[in-house]
Design a protein around this motif. Structure first.
Motif, PDB file in Angstrom:
ATOM      1  N   ARG A   1      92.999   4.483  32.438  1.00  0.00           N
ATOM      2  CA  ARG A   1      92.608   5.604  31.586  1.00  0.00           C
ATOM      3  C   ARG A   1      91.346   6.242  32.140  1.00  0.00           C
ATOM      4  O   ARG A   1      90.388   5.555  32.487  1.00  0.00           O
ATOM      5  CB  ARG A   1      92.386   5.126  30.149  1.00  0.00           C
ATOM      6  CG  ARG A   1      93.671   4.799  29.412  1.00  0.00           C
ATOM      7  CD  ARG A   1      93.393   4.090  28.118  1.00  0.00           C
ATOM      8  NE  ARG A   1      93.050   2.697  28.363  1.00  0.00           N
ATOM      9  CZ  ARG A   1      92.493   1.905  27.458  1.00  0.00           C
ATOM     10  NH1 ARG A   1      92.193   2.370  26.279  1.00  0.00           N
ATOM     11  NH2 ARG A   1      92.233   0.648  27.743  1.00  0.00           N
TER      12      ARG A   1
ATOM     13  N   SER B   1      90.210  17.027  34.394  1.00  0.00           N
ATOM     14  CA  SER B   1      91.080  16.153  33.618  1.00  0.00           C
ATOM     15  C   SER B   1      90.431  14.783  33.392  1.00  0.00           C
ATOM     16  O   SER B   1      90.493  14.224  32.291  1.00  0.00           O
ATOM     17  CB  SER B   1      92.427  15.977  34.326  1.00  0.00           C
ATOM     18  OG  SER B   1      93.285  15.154  33.576  1.00  0.00           O
TER      19      SER B   1
ATOM     20  N   GLU C   1      89.479  13.276  29.755  1.00  0.00           N
ATOM     21  CA  GLU C   1      90.026  12.000  29.302  1.00  0.00           C
ATOM     22  C   GLU C   1      88.911  11.020  28.974  1.00  0.00           C
ATOM     23  O   GLU C   1      88.981  10.269  28.000  1.00  0.00           O
ATOM     24  CB  GLU C   1      90.952  11.429  30.376  1.00  0.00           C
ATOM     25  CG  GLU C   1      91.940  10.421  29.845  1.00  0.00           C
ATOM     26  CD  GLU C   1      93.046  10.146  30.839  1.00  0.00           C
ATOM     27  OE1 GLU C   1      93.193   8.967  31.210  1.00  0.00           O
ATOM     28  OE2 GLU C   1      93.769  11.078  31.231  1.00  0.00           O
TER      29      GLU C   1
ATOM     30  N   TYR D   1      88.563   9.462  25.180  1.00  0.00           N
ATOM     31  CA  TYR D   1      88.798   8.049  24.928  1.00  0.00           C
ATOM     32  C   TYR D   1      87.523   7.232  24.792  1.00  0.00           C
ATOM     33  O   TYR D   1      87.480   6.242  24.068  1.00  0.00           O
ATOM     34  CB  TYR D   1      89.644   7.433  26.044  1.00  0.00           C
ATOM     35  CG  TYR D   1      91.027   8.008  26.155  1.00  0.00           C
ATOM     36  CD1 TYR D   1      91.817   8.174  25.022  1.00  0.00           C
ATOM     37  CD2 TYR D   1      91.543   8.398  27.375  1.00  0.00           C
ATOM     38  CE1 TYR D   1      93.085   8.705  25.111  1.00  0.00           C
ATOM     39  CE2 TYR D   1      92.819   8.919  27.473  1.00  0.00           C
ATOM     40  CZ  TYR D   1      93.587   9.076  26.340  1.00  0.00           C
ATOM     41  OH  TYR D   1      94.844   9.598  26.431  1.00  0.00           O
TER      42      TYR D   1
ATOM     43  N   GLU E   1      97.733  13.021  24.034  1.00  0.00           N
ATOM     44  CA  GLU E   1      97.363  11.607  24.183  1.00  0.00           C
ATOM     45  C   GLU E   1      98.382  10.767  23.446  1.00  0.00           C
ATOM     46  O   GLU E   1      98.649  10.965  22.266  1.00  0.00           O
ATOM     47  CB  GLU E   1      95.967  11.355  23.615  1.00  0.00           C
ATOM     48  CG  GLU E   1      95.507   9.895  23.728  1.00  0.00           C
ATOM     49  CD  GLU E   1      95.904   9.058  22.522  1.00  0.00           C
ATOM     50  OE1 GLU E   1      96.205   7.869  22.716  1.00  0.00           O
ATOM     51  OE2 GLU E   1      95.926   9.582  21.408  1.00  0.00           O
TER      52      GLU E   1
ATOM     53  N   GLU F   1      96.853  10.062  28.906  1.00  0.00           N
ATOM     54  CA  GLU F   1      96.876  11.512  28.821  1.00  0.00           C
ATOM     55  C   GLU F   1      98.156  12.026  29.463  1.00  0.00           C
ATOM     56  O   GLU F   1      98.489  11.677  30.596  1.00  0.00           O
ATOM     57  CB  GLU F   1      95.651  12.071  29.541  1.00  0.00           C
ATOM     58  CG  GLU F   1      95.531  13.568  29.510  1.00  0.00           C
ATOM     59  CD  GLU F   1      94.237  14.041  30.150  1.00  0.00           C
ATOM     60  OE1 GLU F   1      94.303  15.003  30.932  1.00  0.00           O
ATOM     61  OE2 GLU F   1      93.188  13.448  29.894  1.00  0.00           O
TER      62      GLU F   1
END
Length: 611
Positions: free
Chosen positions: A167, A184, A188, A192, A574, A579
């Motif tokens: 992740r 990206s 992410e 998270y 998500e 993702e």
């Protein structure tokens, strides 16, 4: 020792911690979301408190709700398990600051130091632990990615500081990908881990993933409990873990173990943790050959918590790692020396996920365990929380159970695994048991020459399809299941859960209420993204783009009136902690955007309309 421990988690790991507590004479407190009110960890605990709606951000990730439950229940410690808040230094600090409550884990300062990858790399470098060539300060722009690639070569890995398990990691194979992948990875990481910082590393094309279990107390004692090989992965997510590694000589094994001890000592680490390494595989290595002490290995990261696969180490050493987490947190000293740690035999853990491996490992979107009969016998351990008749909760991860098999050597362990997996009887939901059974016939895996890229790059999908057809089970729910009357009634008083057991034989099904008040007998909570049964009204003309899974919208990348081409990203979803880009299948004009950032969606919900 503690008198009462709140377990800030769910599912099988919550039950695992509660069992350790029970053996130590400690009472347990569960927390649960609306979606989990009938879950196994709630049944197992002595007390249980509702901490919010199904959405994890509003329940299991709610710092205040978790701490409030600890205070209300009178718990004198909080154990985070793994996932959710287990590696959140801010949450650990909040618990540490709560009077009368102890955090079961490394200190928040240590978590911050090692949880952020750039800081961890600096610490390991100073402790003479090999690190992959990369940056030790956060990268500020995509231009830095291109400069790094020009110096060290491509591919380049962009990693979120707070990430793990793939992740927050993006791979850049040429300079043209740098901008998109940099943004990206930042997005992410922010979504998270509440941390948009990223760092760069040389991406190793064919490594083995080897990790070392650490236990350290507050009296300066640091022990490593041997290594686990987690090289069988799919998209950076571990599927099968084993120990000892089938690829290492004893000399290389000792080098890696001692490097982990040095790193833990230099970081002032306490409690349980895992030091992860990448080991350079020899592509010419054949079955029976081992990687020697000349092999390069590099520090990857520290997981400042218990691992999913800690069970492998427990089977090899006979050491209950969770009990030692609790003892160390209570101030006790380790009672065994490093020389006392011996690895006996071989152990493998199989993650029993509710997924269809033949359908690109798509997670189940619902179902009930019509049959659930796990295996047993010598050398077989099952960690789970679900029982036959339970509904599958799909709001979080897809793990149903963990099957752990021990044998006197790897050959016996794999043979015993065949027997145990064949005995594992599950009906009503898909699982990846057929995939695991396939792996036990796979020459690369049984020879121990597989790498982290094997499943993604080399396994023939047709073999997976054949395994699913041969060993898979039916998943359709029967009509009779839909008419079952609930017999466990739940009452909440000031957020605390009480259960009333009442059998209704031959009674009519209780209707589900549509209000938003307290829970009552027979009512079931709305699923994430459910707005009382209302459906999205499609106003625009054209083809609807629907969600293929339940999840949360991270970003909406288009607006009404935008022109899109095939392959353009419409929204980022998500799901299952990963993702996923939802892309346009054809070109056209966006006539409607039906979702917003932060929305929860179910499978089949309309996201965008393209004409």
């Amino acid at each position: 020792m503690f008198e009462k421990v709140l377990v800030a988690n769910r599912g099988e790991i919550a039950v695992r911690v509660m069992r350790a507590c029970e053996e130590l004479g400690i009472e347990t407190v569960a927390v649960y979301s609306d979606a989990d009110k009938h879950s196994g960890h709630v049944r197992y605990a002595d007390e249980a408190y509702n901490v919010g709606p199904a959405r994890a951000a509003d329940s299991y990730l709610d710092h205040e709700a978790i701490v409030d439950a600890a205070v209300q229940s009178g718990a004198d410690a909080v154990h985070p398990g793994y996932g959710f808040l287990a590696e959140n230094a801010e949450f650990a600090s909040t618990v540490e600051a709560t009077e009368g409550v102890t955090w079961v884990g490394p200190s928040s300062d240590s978590m911050a130091q090692l949880g952020e990858k750039t800081s961890a790399r600096k610490t390991m470098r100073d402790a003479d632990v090999p690190i992959v060539p990369g940056t030790t300060d956060p990268a500020e722009s995509a231009e830095e990615v291109r400069e790094f690639g020009d110096e060290h070569g491509y591919p380049v890995a962009i990693k979120a500081e707070g990430g793990g398990g793939g992740r927050g990691m993006k791979i850049v194979r040429d300079p043209g990908e740098a901008d998109e992948q940099f943004e990206s990875a930042q997005r992410e990481g922010e979504a998270y881990f509440d941390n948009a910082n990223v760092y760069l590393e040389r991406y190793l094309e064919n490594p083995r993933h080897v990790e070392v279990q650490i236990v350290a107390d507050e009296h300066g004692n640091v022990r490593h409990l041997g290594e686990r090989d987690c090289s069988l992965q799919r998209r950076h997510q571990k599927v099968i873990e084993e120990g000892p590694s089938p690829a290492l000589t004893d000399e290389l094994r000792e080098q890696i173990g001692e490097a982990a001890r040095r790193g833990a000592d230099a970081a002032g680490y306490t409690n349980a943790g895992t030091f992860e390494f990448l080991v350079e595989e020899d592509p010419e290595r054949e079955a029976g050959e081992l990687l020697g002490p000349e092999t390069d290995f590099y520090f990857l990261e520290v997981n400042t918590r218990i691992q999913v696969e800690h069970t492998v180490t427990e089977e090899l050493t006979g050491i209950d790692i969770v009990k030692w987490q609790l003892r160390v947190a209570a101030g006790e000293e380790l009672t065994f020396a490093q020389d006392d740690v011996e690895l006996d035999g071989h152990a493998v853990e199989y993650r029993i996920n509710a997924e269809n491996a033949a359908d690109d490992f798509a997670p189940a979107t619902g179902g009930r365990l019509e049959t659930y009969d796990p295996p047993g016998g010598i050398g077989v351990r099952v960690d789970d929380a679900l029982r036959q008749g339970d509904d599958l909760v799909t709001d979080y991860d897809s793990m149903v159970a963990k099957l752990v098999v021990w044998g006197s050597d790897r050959e016996e362990c794999l043979t015993r695994s065949e027997r145990a997996l064949a005995e594992y009887d599950v009906a009503g939901i898909p699982t990846i048991v057929p995939f695991h059974r396939l792996m036990l016939t796979d020459e690369e895996f049984t020879a121990g020459t597989h790498t982290t890229k094997y499943l993604d790059d080399h396994l023939d999908p047709e073999r997976v399809e054949e395994a699913q057809q041969r060993w898979g089970t039916e998943t359709a729910a029967s009509e009779a299941d839909e008419d079952v009357v609930e017999r466990d009634f739940t009452v909440e008083v000031n957020g605390k859960r009480f259960e009333v057991n009442l059998e209704e034989r031959g009674a009519a099904q209780l209707a589900a209420g549509g209000g938003s008040g307290g829970e009552s007998g027979g009512q079931r909570p709305e699923s994430a993204g459910d707005s009382g049964g209302s459906e999205t009204v499609v106003e625009g003309s054209g083809e609807t783009v629907e969600s293929e899974m339940q999840g949360t919208i991270l970003s909406v990348d288009v607006a009404e009136g935008d022109e899109v081409e095939p392959g353009d990203v419409l929204v980022v979803l998500e799901a299952m902690k990963m993702e996923n880009d939802v892309v346009a299948s054809h070109g056209g004009t966006v006539t409607q955007v039906a979702v917003s950032e932060g929305d929860s969606v179910d499978m089949g919900d309309v996201l965008v309309v393209v004409d």
